[in-house]
Scaffold this active site. Structure first.
Site, mmCIF file in Angstrom:
data_model
loop_
_atom_site.group_PDB
_atom_site.id
_atom_site.type_symbol
_atom_site.label_atom_id
_atom_site.label_comp_id
_atom_site.label_asym_id
_atom_site.label_seq_id
_atom_site.Cartn_x
_atom_site.Cartn_y
_atom_site.Cartn_z
ATOM 1 N N ASP A 40 21.245 2.674 -3.986
ATOM 2 C CA ASP A 40 21.594 4.073 -4.267
ATOM 3 C C ASP A 40 20.508 4.953 -3.694
ATOM 4 O O ASP A 40 19.403 4.484 -3.438
ATOM 5 C CB ASP A 40 21.548 4.305 -5.786
ATOM 6 C CG ASP A 40 22.782 3.818 -6.470
ATOM 7 O OD1 ASP A 40 23.736 3.507 -5.772
ATOM 8 O OD2 ASP A 40 22.756 3.750 -7.714
HETATM 9 P P1 ATP Z 1 23.579 7.769 -5.834
HETATM 10 O O1 ATP Z 1 22.770 7.769 -7.091
HETATM 11 O O2 ATP Z 1 24.580 6.698 -5.714
HETATM 12 O O3 ATP Z 1 22.773 8.011 -4.608
HETATM 13 P P2 ATP Z 1 24.259 10.403 -6.152
HETATM 14 O O4 ATP Z 1 23.582 10.607 -7.446
HETATM 15 O O5 ATP Z 1 23.632 10.956 -4.931
HETATM 16 O O6 ATP Z 1 24.595 8.933 -5.963
HETATM 17 P P3 ATP Z 1 26.623 11.244 -7.443
HETATM 18 O O7 ATP Z 1 25.840 11.288 -8.692
HETATM 19 O O8 ATP Z 1 27.861 10.435 -7.358
HETATM 20 O O9 ATP Z 1 25.735 10.899 -6.205
HETATM 21 O O10 ATP Z 1 26.966 12.739 -7.057
HETATM 22 C C1 ATP Z 1 27.813 13.051 -5.982
HETATM 23 C C2 ATP Z 1 27.909 14.553 -5.829
HETATM 24 O O11 ATP Z 1 28.397 15.127 -7.022
HETATM 25 C C3 ATP Z 1 26.581 15.246 -5.567
HETATM 26 O O12 ATP Z 1 26.353 15.381 -4.200
HETATM 27 C C4 ATP Z 1 26.755 16.584 -6.210
HETATM 28 O O13 ATP Z 1 27.300 17.523 -5.301
HETATM 29 C C5 ATP Z 1 27.742 16.345 -7.315
HETATM 30 N N1 ATP Z 1 27.085 16.207 -8.607
HETATM 31 C C6 ATP Z 1 26.087 15.374 -8.949
HETATM 32 N N2 ATP Z 1 25.760 15.490 -10.233
HETATM 33 C C7 ATP Z 1 26.584 16.432 -10.750
HETATM 34 C C8 ATP Z 1 26.756 17.004 -12.044
HETATM 35 N N3 ATP Z 1 26.036 16.614 -13.080
HETATM 36 N N4 ATP Z 1 27.699 17.938 -12.187
HETATM 37 C C9 ATP Z 1 28.465 18.315 -11.161
HETATM 38 N N5 ATP Z 1 28.353 17.823 -9.937
HETATM 39 C C10 ATP Z 1 27.432 16.896 -9.714
#
Ligand code: ATP
Length: 907
Positions: A330
Site C-alpha cells: 500500500d
Molecule cells: P492505500 O493505503 O492502499 O495506499 P489509499 O489510502 O491511498 O490507499 P484509499 O484510502 O482507498 O487510498 O483512498 C482512495 C481515495 O479516496 C483517496 O485518494 C481520496 O481521494 C479518497 N479518500 C480517502 N480517505 C477518505 C475519507 N476519509 N473520506 C473521503 N474520501 C477519502
C-alpha cells in the site's frame, strides 16, 4: 448477576440495558472498575491445543525414537547395561529437549499473538473512547464498524447495514445480516440476529451493542475454540526434514542388517558383538540433536523479526519470507508517513494556501501570499463540509497532537481549525442525522446534517466519484480537472467536497447521492514518503525483489510519490485499477510484470494482481488494511497486515502483522527470513556429516578392521561404542550447532536473487559437501584409531587387560579427533560458500563460546572418573591431543580449497 445464563436474545434492547444496569451512553468509569474486579479480564484462557503429555509423547513416538528404543532394548538383552542406559538416556534427553523447545516455541508464538493489539471503541460516560478489548465488562456499550472483530458477546441496540461473518462460531462463512428485534428463545446461534458474538467479524455497516458476556462466558469461550492457530510448528522445511528422517531410518535398518550379516558370516564375530555394532550404528546415524537445532533456528528468527516490528502469526511464514520475490505494498502509511497536512484549498479558480505542519491545529491561511484574517464564505463552506463529513478527533498529547480516526480526516479537522472552526462545537451545532462511512471501494463519505433547520447532504471523496454526482458545465469540469492535475503532480492527495440542500428528511436515500449535487471545492494535502522506505526499496531491489505500490489514490499523485520512492523510472507511468478489468489473463500477466505503480485500485484488483504474479512463479508478499483486503491477504504467499491502522479482519487474514505499519519492516522481515533459511541449511550441513561420518567410521571398522585375538577368542575392533557415538551426536553436535542459529547474515545474502520455493534443501552442492566432510572425518578417525590401538596392543594375540587399555585409548583419540573435525568444520560452516574471513571471524561470538564449552566437556569426558566409567574413555596425553587436533583440522583447508574451486570464475 450471572451474565451468561440469561436468554438475552429474547429481550428487548431496553430491558437488556436495564438488567445490566447500563444506559445507551455507556457505563460511568467507576462502575467499570468495579465490574472489572467482579468479572475479570475479557480474554479466553488459552490452552495450546496439545497438552504437555501429548507434546512429550510426540517426541518419542516417531521412527527415530522407536529405532533408538529398539537399540537400547537390544543392548539390555546383551547385558551391555551402560550402553543401554546411555541410549535410553539419549531418548529421554532428546524428548526433554524437544519438549522444552516445542512448548516454549508454542508459548512464544502465543505471546506474539498477544502483542497484536486488539482495541475497540466503548462509550463510557457518554464519550467514545478507544480501549483494549480485554478491559470490557458486561454492561459496556461498544460501537462496531466494518473491519472490526466483535470484542465480546453483544446484544445489538442500534444497527446500520450490519453484516457479520460468524465462521469462527458457526462455521458459516457467508456473512449474516443483523437487526435489533428480539428472537424466540429456541433460535439457534446462527439465527439470533439481534446478537453479535465475540470473535466474529463485521464485514459491513456499523452498530452499537451492549456487552452481555465477556471472556470465558462468551459463546466462543464456552465452545473453547481457539481463534489463533498458535503453536503450529510445521514448516515446509520441517516437513521435508521429517521425510529425510524417515529415509535415514530405513537406510539405517538396511545397513545394520548388512553389517550384522557381514560381521557374523564373514568375520566370524560373536553374535552379541555384531549386534552391539548395530546398536552403535543406529545411535550414530540418527541426527538426534537436529530437531532441537531446527526449532531453535526458527524460534530465534521469529524473535528477531518481532524485534524488527514484524510479528509472525504463522511459523511457516518465517521460511516463505526468505523466498519472497515481489512485495506489493500500500502507499498511505506504509510507504508514506500517513501524516497528512492540508496545503491548499481550491475554490472556483481561487487558491488558498495553509501554513503549519502535521495535525497541530495552528497556522494561517493565505491568498496570493497575504494572510487572511477573515475568511470568505465559499472557503468557510468548504471547511464546514470537510469538518462535518468527518469522524476524526484531534487531541493534545503534551506538546504534540494526536488523532483518533482517519489521518486524512484529521488533516481536514486541523485545516478547519486554521479558519477558526472548533470541530466539536460545529458538530454539536449541526447535528448529524445519517452517515454513509468511507470505504475504499466507494471512495467517498456522505453525511446528512441539520444546518439552520434544514437537512443537508455533505459529500467528500475522490474527485472523480464526487464529480459524477455534481451538476457542472463541461468547461467547469475541465477547469476542476486541470486544478486536480496540478496538485496531484506535486504528490498531493486531493479530496473533493460537495453538498445538496435537502428538505426535512431524516435519512440519506441512495438516489439523493446519485446526481445533482453542488460542487464546492478541493482540499489538497501532502503525505511525504518515509525516508526509510526509499532506503528499504533500494535494499529490496539489490536483493532481486521487485516492489510494487498498490494504492487507492489518484494515478498522478501515485506516480509522483512512486518517482520519489524510486519505483518509477523516467517515462514509466502508473496503471489504473479499472484498466485491469478488461485484460485477458495473458495481458494481465504482462501488465503486472511491466508496471510498478497501480493507482485507484479497489481491493478486488489486489487478488487479480496476486494471482497474476503467482502464475509466473513469484512468491508474493501483499499488504492490506481494510476488511476487503482480507481475501488478497489470504491468497498472497505472505499476507501482511498493519498493526496500527489495520482492521481486525485484515490482521486475522494475514500471516505477518507490522507493528509500525512501515514498509521498511517488511524488508527487514524478508532479510530475517533469508537468514533463518540460511541458518537452517547451515545447521543441516553441519549436523548431517557427523552422522554420516560416524556411520562410515563404524562401517569401515566392520568391513576393513582386522579381528583381533584376545586370550584365544576373536574380538571385533569397534572404533566407537554406542555411548561414545551418542556423546558425539547429542552433546557435541548440539553444543556446536546452536551457535549457528545466531549466525549473522552473509553479506552476499541480500545481494542474490530470491531462492525458489521449490529449491530442495538437499541440493547437489550440500550433498557433496556432506559426503566429503563425512569421508574426511571417518578416514581420519579410523586411521588414528588403528594407529593408536596397534601402537599399544602390538600385532598378534593380546591379553584382555592390554586389549581393554588399548581400546579405551584408541576410542578416546578417535572420539577426540571427530570432535576436532566438528570444531574446524563449524568454522567452515559459518558460510557455506564463502571463506570464513568474508563472514568476519569474530562476528558471531557464540561460536567461540560453543567451542570453548565443548572443549571443556571433552576434557571432562576424558578426565573425570565417573564419565570414564560410563563412556569407556581414558585421559589422553599432550601428544594424543595434538594428533587428534591435527587430524581433525584437515577438514578446514580441504573445504576452504573446495569453496575456492567452486567460486573460481568459470573460464
Ligand atoms: P492505500 O493505503 O492502499 O495506499 P489509499 O489510502 O491511498 O490507499 P484509499 O484510502 O482507498 O487510498 O483512498 C482512495 C481515495 O479516496 C483517496 O485518494 C481520496 O481521494 C479518497 N479518500 C480517502 N480517505 C477518505 C475519507 N476519509 N473520506 C473521503 N474520501 C477519502
Amino acid at each position: 448477576m450471572k451474565a451468561n445464563t440469561r436468554q438475552w436474545h429474547t429481550l428487548t434492547e431496553d430491558s437488556v440495558l436495564a438488567e445490566l444496569g447500563s444506559r445507551i451512553t455507556g457505563l460511568p468509569d467507576d462502575d467499570v472498575t468495579q465490574r472489572q474486579k467482579k468479572y475479570g479480564k475479557n480474554s479466553l484462557s488459552r490452552s495450546s491445543g496439545a497438552g504437555p503429555w501429548l507434546i512429550f509423547w510426540r517426541q518419542v513416538n516417531n521412527p527415530i525414537g522407536w529405532l533408538l528404543l529398539a537399540a537400547g532394548s537390544l543392548a539390555v538383552t546383551l547385558h551391555k547395561l551402560t550402553d543401554a542406559a546411555v541410549v535410553f538416556g539419549a531418548v529421554g534427553i532428546n524428548a526433554i529437549i524437544g519438549f522444552i523447545q516445542e512448548y516454549r516455541a508454542g508459548k512464544a508464538i502465543e505471546a506474539l499473538a498477544a502483542m497484536i493489539p486488539e482495541a475497540t471503541t466503548a462509550i463510557r460516560g457518554g464519550t467514545p473512547v478507544t480501549v483494549s478489548a480485554e478491559e470490557l465488562v458486561p454492561g459496556d456499550v461498544v460501537t462496531l464498524q466494518s473491519g472490526d472483530k466483535v470484542p465480546a458477546d453483544l446484544r445489538l441496540i442500534r444497527v446500520k447495514n450490519l453484516l457479520v461473518e460468524e465462521a469462527a462460531l458457526t462455521g458459516e462463512s457467508l456473512p449474516v445480516g443483523k437487526g435489533i428485534d428480539a428472537v424466540s428463545a429456541d433460535a439457534p446461534l446462527g439465527d439470533r440476529v439481534c446478537m453479535a458474538y465475540s470473535g466474529t467479524m463485521v464485514v459491513q455497516g456499523t452498530a452499537t451493542g451492549v456487552v452481555i458476556a465477556t471472556g470465558n462466558s462468551t459463546e466462543l469461550g464456552r465452545i473453547n475454540a481457539l481463534l489463533n492457530q498458535t503453536g503450529q510448528l510445521e514448516t515446509p522445511l520441517t516437513r521435508q526434514l521429517a521425510k529425510v528422517s524417515s529415509g535415514i531410518t530405513v537406510a539405517v535398518v538396511i545397513v545394520v542388517a548388512v553389517l550384522i550379516t557381514f560381521g557374523i558370516w564373514f568375520k566370524g564375530a560373536p553374535v552379541d558383538e555384531a549386534l552391539m555394532v548395530a546398536v552403535s550404528l543406529a545411535a550414530a546415524a540418527i541426527p538426534e540433536g537436529l530437531p532441537a537445532v531446527i526449532t531453535i533456528c526458527l524460534a530465534v528468527g521469529v524473535r528477531r523479526m518481532a524485534e524488527r516490528h514484524a510479528v509472525v502469526r504463522h511459523l511457516p511464514a518465517v521460511e516463505t519470507l526468505g523466498s519472497t520475490s515481489v512485495i506489493c505494498s500500500d502507499k498511505t502509511g506504509t510507504l508514506t508517513r500517513n501524516e497528512m497536512t492540508v496545503q491548499v484549498a481550491w475554490l472556483d479558480g481561487q487558491e488558498y494556501r495553509f501554513t503549519g505542519v502535521g495535525y497541530a491545529p495552528y497556522g494561517d491561511i493565505e491568498r496570493d501570499g497575504i494572510r487572511l484574517t477573515t475568511f470568505p464564505e465559499p472557503l468557510r463552506e468548504l471547511l464546514t463540509i470537510a469538518t462535518l463529513c468527518n469522524d476524526a478527533v484531534l487531541h493534545a498529547e503534551g506538546d504534540a497532537w494526536g488523532i483518533t480516526g482517519d489521518p486524512t480526516e484529521a488533516a481536514l479537522v486541523a485545516a478547519g481549525h486554521k479558519a477558526g472552526f472548533d470541530a466539536q462545537e460545529l458538530r454539536k451545532r449541526h447535528e448529524r442525522l445519517d452517515v454513509i462511512p468511507f470505504e475504499s471501494d466507494t471512495k467517498f463519505m456522505a453525511t446528512l446534517n441539520r444546518i439552520d433547520g434544514e437537512s443537508h447532504i455533505l459529500l467528500k471523496g475522490a474527485l472523480e466519484v464526487v464529480l459524477i454526482r455534481c451538476e457542472l458545465s463541461e468547461a467547469q469540469r475541465l477547469t476542476i480537472n486541470d486544478a486536480m492535475d496540478t496538485y496531484a503532480r506535486q504528490g498531493m492527495r486531493v479530496i473533493a467536497c460537495a453538498r445538496r440542500r435537502g428538505a426535512q428528511q431524516e435519512q440519506i436515500v441512495p438516489g439523493d447521492l446519485e446526481q445533482g449535487l453542488h460542487f464546492v471545492g478541493l482540499l489538497c494535502m501532502i503525505d511525504p514518503p518515509r525516508s526509510e522506505a526509499v532506503e528499504a526499496i533500494r535494499f529490496c531491489h539489490a536483493a532481486g525483489i521487485t516492489v510494487k505500490m498498490i494504492t487507492g489514490d489518484h494515478p498522478v499523485t501515485a506516480e509522483s510519490i512512486g518517482r520519489e520512492l524510486g519505483l518509477l523510472k523516467h517515462g514509466q507511468t502508473a496503471m489504473q485499477g479499472r484498466d485491469l478489468d478488461g485484460l485477458s489473463e495473458a495481458q494481465l500477466r504482462d501488465a503486472v510484470m511491466s508496471t510498478n505503480v497501480f493507482a485507484r485500485v479497489a481491493p478486488e484488483h489486489k487478488i487479480a494482481l496476486v494471482q497474476a504474479l503467482q502464475a509466473q512463479g513469484h512468491v508474493v508478499a501483499m499488504t492490506g488494511d481494510g476488511v476487503n483486503d482480507a481475501p488478497a491477504l489470504k491468497r498472497a504467499d505472505i499476507g501482511v497486515a498493519m498493526g496500527i491502522t489495520g482492521t481486525a479482519v485484515s490482521k486475522e487474514a494475514a500471516k505477518v502483522v507490522l507493528m509500525d505499519d512501515n514498509f521498511a519492516s517488511i524488508a527487514a522481515a524478508v532479510e530475517e527470513g533469508r537468514r533463518v533459511y540460511d541458518n537452517l541449511v547451515r545447521s543441516l550441513a553441519f549436523v548431517l556429516p557427523t552422522n554420516l561420518g560416524l556411520a562410515c567410521t563404524l562401517s569401515l571398522a566392520m568391513f576393513f578392521f582386522p579381528t583381533v585375538r584376545v586370550e584365544g577368542a576373536n574380538e571385533l575392533l569397534m572404533a566407537l561404542s554406542p555411548s561414545q557415538t551418542l556423546w558425539i551426536n547429542l552433546v557435541a553436535s548440539v553444543t556446536l550447532s546452536v551457535p549457528l542459529a545466531f549466525e549473522v547474515l552473509e553479506t552476499q545474502a541480500m545481494k542474490r536473487a530470491p531462492r525458489s520455493p521449490d529449491e530442495p534443501v538437499f541440493s547437489g552442492f550440500i550433498v557433496t559437501r556432506i559426503v566429503l566432510v563425512a569421508l574426511l572425518m571417518s578416514l581420519g578417525a579410523c586411521g588414528l584409531f588403528l594407529w593408536e590401538y596397534f601402537r599399544i596392543a602390538g600385532a598378534g594375540p593380546v591379553s584382555a587387560a592390554r586389549h581393554a587399555f588399548a581400546l579405551a585409548e584408541a576410542q578416546s583419540i578417535c572420539v577426540t579427533s571427530i570432535i576436532f573435525s566438528q570444531i574446524f568444520y563449524l568454522l567452515n560452516c559459518r558460510s557455506l560458500r564463502n571463506s570464513l574471513r568474508s563472514q568476519g571471524i569474530f562476528s558471531n561470538p557464540s561460536v567461540f563460546v560453543g567451542i570453548g564449552v565443548l572443549l571443556l566437556m571433552q576434557t571432562g569426558f576424558l578426565q573425570l572418573t565417573p564419565l570414564q566409567g560410563f563412556f569407556g574413555s581414558t585421559p589422553l596425553d599432550t601428544r594424543a591431543w595434538l594428533l587428534a587436533m591435527a587430524v581433525g583440522a584437515i577438514v578446514l583447508p580441504v573445504i576452504t580449497l573446495e569453496k575456492w574451486l567452486r567460486n573460481r570464475p568459470a573460464r
